[in-house]
Design a protein around this motif. Structure first.
Motif, PDB file in Angstrom:
ATOM      1  N   UNK A   1       0.844  -1.185   0.000  1.00 50.16           N
ATOM      2  CA  UNK A   1       0.000   0.000   0.000  1.00 50.16           C
ATOM      3  C   UNK A   1       0.887   1.245   0.000  1.00 50.16           C
ATOM      4  N   UNK A   2       0.854   2.003  -1.102  1.00 47.58           N
ATOM      5  CA  UNK A   2       1.727   3.166  -1.258  1.00 47.58           C
ATOM      6  C   UNK A   2       1.509   4.191  -0.157  1.00 47.58           C
ATOM      7  N   UNK A   3       0.284   4.360   0.280  1.00 49.34           N
ATOM      8  CA  UNK A   3      -0.029   5.350   1.319  1.00 49.34           C
ATOM      9  C   UNK A   3       0.716   5.057   2.615  1.00 49.34           C
ATOM     10  N   UNK A   4       1.100   3.801   2.847  1.00 52.79           N
ATOM     11  CA  UNK A   4       1.766   3.421   4.097  1.00 52.79           C
ATOM     12  C   UNK A   4       3.279   3.350   3.975  1.00 52.79           C
ATOM     13  N   UNK A   5       3.800   3.404   2.750  1.00 54.58           N
ATOM     14  CA  UNK A   5       5.245   3.248   2.557  1.00 54.58           C
ATOM     15  C   UNK A   5       5.992   4.426   3.173  1.00 54.58           C
ATOM     16  N   UNK A   6       6.893   4.126   4.076  1.00 54.07           N
ATOM     17  CA  UNK A   6       7.744   5.143   4.680  1.00 54.07           C
ATOM     18  C   UNK A   6       9.046   5.268   3.905  1.00 54.07           C
ATOM     19  N   UNK A   7       9.577   4.112   3.493  1.00 51.82           N
ATOM     20  CA  UNK A   7      10.837   4.121   2.757  1.00 51.82           C
ATOM     21  C   UNK A   7      10.999   2.793   2.031  1.00 51.82           C
ATOM     22  N   UNK A   8      11.581   2.850   0.843  1.00 49.83           N
ATOM     23  CA  UNK A   8      11.885   1.646   0.080  1.00 49.83           C
ATOM     24  C   UNK A   8      13.347   1.692  -0.343  1.00 49.83           C
ATOM     25  N   UNK A   9      14.158   0.808   0.213  1.00 46.38           N
ATOM     26  CA  UNK A   9      15.581   0.710  -0.134  1.00 46.38           C
ATOM     27  C   UNK A   9      15.755  -0.425  -1.132  1.00 46.38           C
ATOM     28  N   UNK A  10      16.299  -0.106  -2.294  1.00 41.75           N
ATOM     29  CA  UNK A  10      16.464  -1.085  -3.362  1.00 41.75           C
ATOM     30  C   UNK A  10      17.955  -1.289  -3.590  1.00 41.75           C
ATOM     31  N   UNK A  11      18.427  -2.515  -3.395  1.00 41.58           N
ATOM     32  CA  UNK A  11      19.840  -2.871  -3.590  1.00 41.58           C
ATOM     33  C   UNK A  11      19.920  -3.815  -4.785  1.00 41.58           C
ATOM     34  N   UNK A  12      20.485  -3.354  -5.889  1.00 43.54           N
ATOM     35  CA  UNK A  12      20.532  -4.174  -7.102  1.00 43.54           C
ATOM     36  C   UNK A  12      21.784  -5.056  -7.185  1.00 43.54           C
ATOM     37  N   UNK A  13      22.605  -5.019  -6.152  1.00 47.32           N
ATOM     38  CA  UNK A  13      23.782  -5.889  -6.103  1.00 47.32           C
ATOM     39  C   UNK A  13      24.759  -5.393  -5.063  1.00 47.32           C
ATOM     40  N   UNK A  14      25.705  -6.250  -4.662  1.00 44.75           N
ATOM     41  CA  UNK A  14      26.768  -5.845  -3.762  1.00 44.75           C
ATOM     42  C   UNK A  14      26.306  -5.406  -2.387  1.00 44.75           C
ATOM     43  N   UNK A  15      25.131  -5.858  -1.916  1.00 50.35           N
ATOM     44  CA  UNK A  15      24.612  -5.433  -0.625  1.00 50.35           C
ATOM     45  C   UNK A  15      25.429  -6.031   0.516  1.00 50.35           C
ATOM     46  N   UNK A  16      25.380  -5.366   1.695  1.00 51.09           N
ATOM     47  CA  UNK A  16      26.239  -5.788   2.803  1.00 51.09           C
ATOM     48  C   UNK A  16      25.706  -7.051   3.477  1.00 51.09           C
ATOM     49  N   UNK A  17      26.446  -7.530   4.471  1.00 47.18           N
ATOM     50  CA  UNK A  17      26.183  -8.838   5.070  1.00 47.18           C
ATOM     51  C   UNK A  17      24.945  -8.878   5.950  1.00 47.18           C
ATOM     52  N   UNK A  18      24.313  -7.742   6.171  1.00 46.97           N
ATOM     53  CA  UNK A  18      23.051  -7.746   6.918  1.00 46.97           C
ATOM     54  C   UNK A  18      22.008  -8.587   6.210  1.00 46.97           C
ATOM     55  N   UNK A  19      22.071  -8.614   4.886  1.00 48.38           N
ATOM     56  CA  UNK A  19      21.078  -9.328   4.092  1.00 48.38           C
ATOM     57  C   UNK A  19      21.657 -10.655   3.609  1.00 48.38           C
ATOM     58  N   UNK A  20      20.964 -11.730   3.923  1.00 49.46           N
ATOM     59  CA  UNK A  20      21.396 -13.049   3.472  1.00 49.46           C
ATOM     60  C   UNK A  20      20.261 -13.790   2.803  1.00 49.46           C
ATOM     61  N   UNK A  21      20.584 -14.904   2.175  1.00 47.90           N
ATOM     62  CA  UNK A  21      19.562 -15.761   1.616  1.00 47.90           C
ATOM     63  C   UNK A  21      19.130 -15.429   0.212  1.00 47.90           C
ATOM     64  N   UNK A  22      19.803 -14.478  -0.473  1.00 46.89           N
ATOM     65  CA  UNK A  22      19.508 -14.181  -1.871  1.00 46.89           C
ATOM     66  C   UNK A  22      20.797 -13.812  -2.582  1.00 46.89           C
ATOM     67  N   UNK A  23      20.854 -14.083  -3.897  1.00 49.17           N
ATOM     68  CA  UNK A  23      22.099 -13.895  -4.646  1.00 49.17           C
ATOM     69  C   UNK A  23      22.014 -12.790  -5.699  1.00 49.17           C
ATOM     70  N   UNK A  24      20.887 -12.076  -5.775  1.00 44.15           N
ATOM     71  CA  UNK A  24      20.778 -11.048  -6.806  1.00 44.15           C
ATOM     72  C   UNK A  24      20.520  -9.662  -6.234  1.00 44.15           C
ATOM     73  N   UNK A  25      19.403  -9.464  -5.531  1.00 40.10           N
ATOM     74  CA  UNK A  25      19.046  -8.124  -5.077  1.00 40.10           C
ATOM     75  C   UNK A  25      18.204  -8.189  -3.813  1.00 40.10           C
ATOM     76  N   UNK A  26      18.026  -7.018  -3.196  1.00 40.07           N
ATOM     77  CA  UNK A  26      17.203  -6.883  -1.996  1.00 40.07           C
ATOM     78  C   UNK A  26      16.324  -5.646  -2.146  1.00 40.07           C
ATOM     79  N   UNK A  27      15.058  -5.778  -1.807  1.00 42.69           N
ATOM     80  CA  UNK A  27      14.134  -4.646  -1.743  1.00 42.69           C
ATOM     81  C   UNK A  27      13.558  -4.614  -0.339  1.00 42.69           C
TER      82      UNK A  27
END
Length: 780
Positions: free
Chosen positions: A206-232
């Protein structure tokens, strides 16, 4: 458990080490509704008004200024939209933490600046690596032309550099050579398995509720695991802590409602309720309206799309900045064409918290959640394909704010899920998998800001417990501030995931992407494209990323970002289209690649992304060009995957008209070169030998018709392009209610873009033709 205890001890020791100086910490809120004010600058001044130190609020409005020496200071927040906030602070005792709860009041008539706090944005560019990272707010998302007079986060994601979309229907995103299952989608810490509805205009968010959207298309730091392409990573705001409010809207495409308010009445006009709630619901209307409004679509049969989204959350806040939230959701979707039907549904819920201990300068975040997702795809004369997944996730993150905008993070994560999957390959062989998987992850990440450098090394250890496979994943990012306007940046690392998507390349356009955990029914050895022999025990997927680029401020309001990337997918698992034998003792002498359900592959993706962004007062311009090249090697041949798009262009423009800037015109044009597909070479009648070895093929009359495929992904679909225009008119009332009228035209020049082709009937379904729409929303 040992890993958990060791990390916890380490955290406490480090927390003690970093608590030897005074820390000024707090949270910034908006007075009118209690909403956290994110990504704004907080300055610490001396008595003569010179800057001593400072910080930038995070997505939750929290800031921390560590290592403050004894003395007298002035804390100041100076935004263009609010009254200036100042507070005298006397630091008299060392080894202490000073907590401040800040409430900012808007000016009677806000100054309409596009980037509200330019100094904070510039500061962030110099203190964050921001490699392959795009941050979008609700305002950014609303700039993108709306589809069917309704804004959706899909619009923002689809204009991101390096992102390839499948168009109006299907809603799948391919990021820099990765498949949809290789994208990790998070909503307040919860993994969302399928965020897009079959009508690709809309997501479950729901766009009305979105506070922030961080889109990482590659090279994201170690906080994010379990995927090999991108993080949204998408964050929702909390409900209004001051008063009841909401928004209702309707268009020919959908109707929705958002309601919010405090859980208790505030004590007085200057205070906020400690708790709030928010609820949203939306339902598609196309199956009711399309036959009348869009008679040329789908041979006059209307648009057979139907979806419903429900979401609710309650939040409890403390004065010190700590908070607790619990939420739940339900989504369902169906599309029912004559040649293909696709249905899915998802449900789940969870809780998360932020804890700011009074005796420590660290911040602790935690979450626990669970969800289920299932989908079914039916096509003419073929067996249905099904996929189900359900599981839980538990995680903790520890953050320390260091001096000079530096930061340290630790984290632990535990999750488990069960998957069930069934499909059929071109040889009509059934392929299925059912299992339960557990994972444990731990990471360490530090960002160091020194002089012109920003250096961010990190490491993640991902343990796939049920498979007995650990994965050590070092990662690194750095930025060099060569001048005030020019910045160089690099990032890279190793990534892994335990999810596999088993879509079928016999589809000219892919509609179905099943979910399953890493299969074990794979060949024992794999010869990669470099002719190196690898021993294989399971289908866990691995990738290496290498990214380099630069940012250049061409002016105060004009920015250029250029990045080149290289992704090597060292191990991929895919459905085995070469399977023709059952994996039984009778065929023990047959090579694994002809009898295993899944096959190991590897691949390479590389490309170059350009982003040019201009933002000033009434005008916003966004231009993206992406060049991409992707190949896969399946042990037999090299091929182009179905998402291999050479050229992709996105142009977006927004202009505000009128004395009060209450009329907004938005335009978007997208062009994408053709995607590959495997052509149909012909058809044949297959003999099933019902009479056994005595069957006379000259006398039998088989009724089964099989498809003869041409060279694998050797052809390209036509070039995709489309122009969309949206006009919005706002009416502002004295009680701050807002009425908005929205008019939009999707596919202005009526381009016939391909959506789906049935191999059996050769019938083509095209994406949406020209579709004008009008909508209305009322925010109160």
């Amino acid at each position: 458990m040992k890993l958990f205890l060791l990390t916890l001890i380490n955290v406490l020791l480090v927390g003690s080490a970093f608590s030897q100086d005074v820390t000024i910490r707090g949270q910034v809120h908006e007075k009118s509704n209690g909403e956290a004010i994110a990504f704004e600058k907080v300055k610490l001044l001396s008595k003569d008004s010179s800057i001593v130190s400072g910080a930038i609020t995070d997505v939750n409005g929290i800031f921390s200024i560590p290592k403050v020496a004894q003395g007298s200071y002035i804390l100041q927040i100076d935004l263009s939209t609010h009254y200036v906030y100042t507070k005298n602070i006397d630091v008299k005792v060392a080894k202490d933490i000073i907590d401040i709860d800040i409430i900012l009041q808007k000016l009677p008539k806000m100054k309409e600046m596009d980037q509200v706090n330019v100094s904070a944005k510039q500061k962030e560019k110099k203190t964050q690596t921001q490699v392959s990272t795009l941050k979008m707010s609700k305002k950014d998302l609303e700039r993108i032309p709306s589809m069917g007079a309704e804004n959706d986060i899909v619009g923002g994601l689809s204009v991101t550099p390096g992102v390839v979309t499948t168009g109006d229907q299907g809603g799948q995103l391919y990021v820099r050579g990765g498949t949809p299952i290789q994208n990790k989608i998070l909503l307040d810490g919860m993994t969302i398995y399928n965020p897009f509805h079959s009508i690709g205009f809309f997501s479950i968010f729901e766009t009305e509720l979105v506070k922030n959207a961080d889109i990482y298309t590659g090279g994201f730091d170690a906080k994010y695991g379990g995927r090999i392409s991108s993080v949204m990573d998408i964050s929702y705001r909390d409900g209004n802590r001051k008063e009841f409010g909401g928004k209702v809207s309707a268009s020919p495409f959908l109707a929705k409602v958002v309601l919010e308010g405090p859980l208790s009445r505030p004590k007085d006009s200057s205070s906020l309720s400690p708790g709030s709630y928010v609820f949203s619901a939306k339902h598609s209307l196309l199956d009711y309206t399309s036959k009348t409004l869009y008679p040329s679509v789908n041979d006059g049969n209307g648009l057979p799309f139907n979806f419903t989204d429900l979401y609710g959350k309650v939040t409890f806040n403390s004065k010190g900045g700590s908070k607790f939230a619990a939420f739940g959701f339900h989504n369902q979707d169906s599309v029912n064409y004559n040649v293909a039907d696709l249905d899915w549904k998802a449900s789940g819920g969870g809780m998360n918290f932020i804890l700011l201990p009074t005796s420590s300068s660290m911040m602790i975040k935690g979450h626990v959640n669970g969800s289920t997702y299932e989908t079914t795809f039916n096509e003419e004369v073929t067996e249905p394909r099904t996929s189900k997944i359900g599981g839980f996730d538990l995680g903790f993150d520890f953050t320390y704010f260091l001096k000079n905008e530096s930061e340290m993070n630790y984290g632990l994560n535990f999750n488990g899920f069960n998957t069930s999957f069934t499909t059929y390959n071109e040889a009509k062989r059934k392929i299925e998998a059912t299992n339960f998987t557990t994972e444990i992850g731990a990471y360490y990440n530090i960002r160091i800001v020194r002089n012109r450098w920003v250096i961010q090394p990190s490491i993640r250890v991902q343990i796939y417990a049920s498979l007995g496979t650990p994965s050590v994943e070092p990662r690194f990012a750095a930025k060099y501030n060569a001048t005030e306007k020019f910045r160089l940046k690099v990032s890279g690392g190793r990534f892994s995931q335990n999810f596999t998507s088993a879509s079928s390349d016999k589809d000219i356009v892919n509609l179905f992407n099943g979910l399953l955990s890493a299969p074990t029914n794979v060949q024992s050895t794999f010869v990669n494209q470099f002719q190196n022999v690898k021993s294989i025990s399971n289908g866990i997927q691995y990738a290496w990323h290498a990214i380099a680029g630069f940012e250049y401020d061409l002016g105060k309001n004009l920015m250029l970002n250029v990045e080149g990337y290289y992704k090597y997918f060292s191990q991929l698992s895919n459905i085995n289209q070469n399977k023709i034998y059952e994996d039984i003792a009778q065929f023990s002498n047959i090579d694994d690649v002809y009898k295993k359900d899944f096959i190991i592959e590897d691949g390479v993706s590389y490309g170059l992304d350009f982003l040019l962004k201009y933002s000033k007062d009434r005008l916003f311009l966004w231009g993206v060009y992406s060049y991409g090249y992707s190949t896969r090697w399946d042990g037999f041949a090299e091929y182009f995957p179905v998402f291999d798009r050479r050229h992709n262009i996105n142009l977006v423009g927004t202009y505000l008209f009128g004395k009060n800037k209450d009329i907004e015109l938005s335009v978007r044009w997208n062009l994408g070169s053709g995607l590959p597909f495997t052509p149909t070479a012909g058809y044949y009648q297959g003999e099933n030998f019902q009479g056994g070895v005595t069957t006379d093929p000259t006398l039998s009359n088989p009724t089964t018709v099989s498809t003869l495929l041409g060279d694998f992904n050797s052809k390209r679909l036509p070039t995709y392009h489309r122009l969309d225009i949206t006009v919005k008119k706002q009416f502002n009332f004295k009680n701050n209610d807002v009425l908005e009228l929205i008019g939009s035209v999707t596919n202005v020049y009526d381009r016939r873009n391909i959506f789906y082709v049935s191999r059996v009937t050769s019938k083509a379904i095209y994406q949406f033709p020209i579709m004008p729409s009008i909508g209305v929303s009322y925010k109160f």
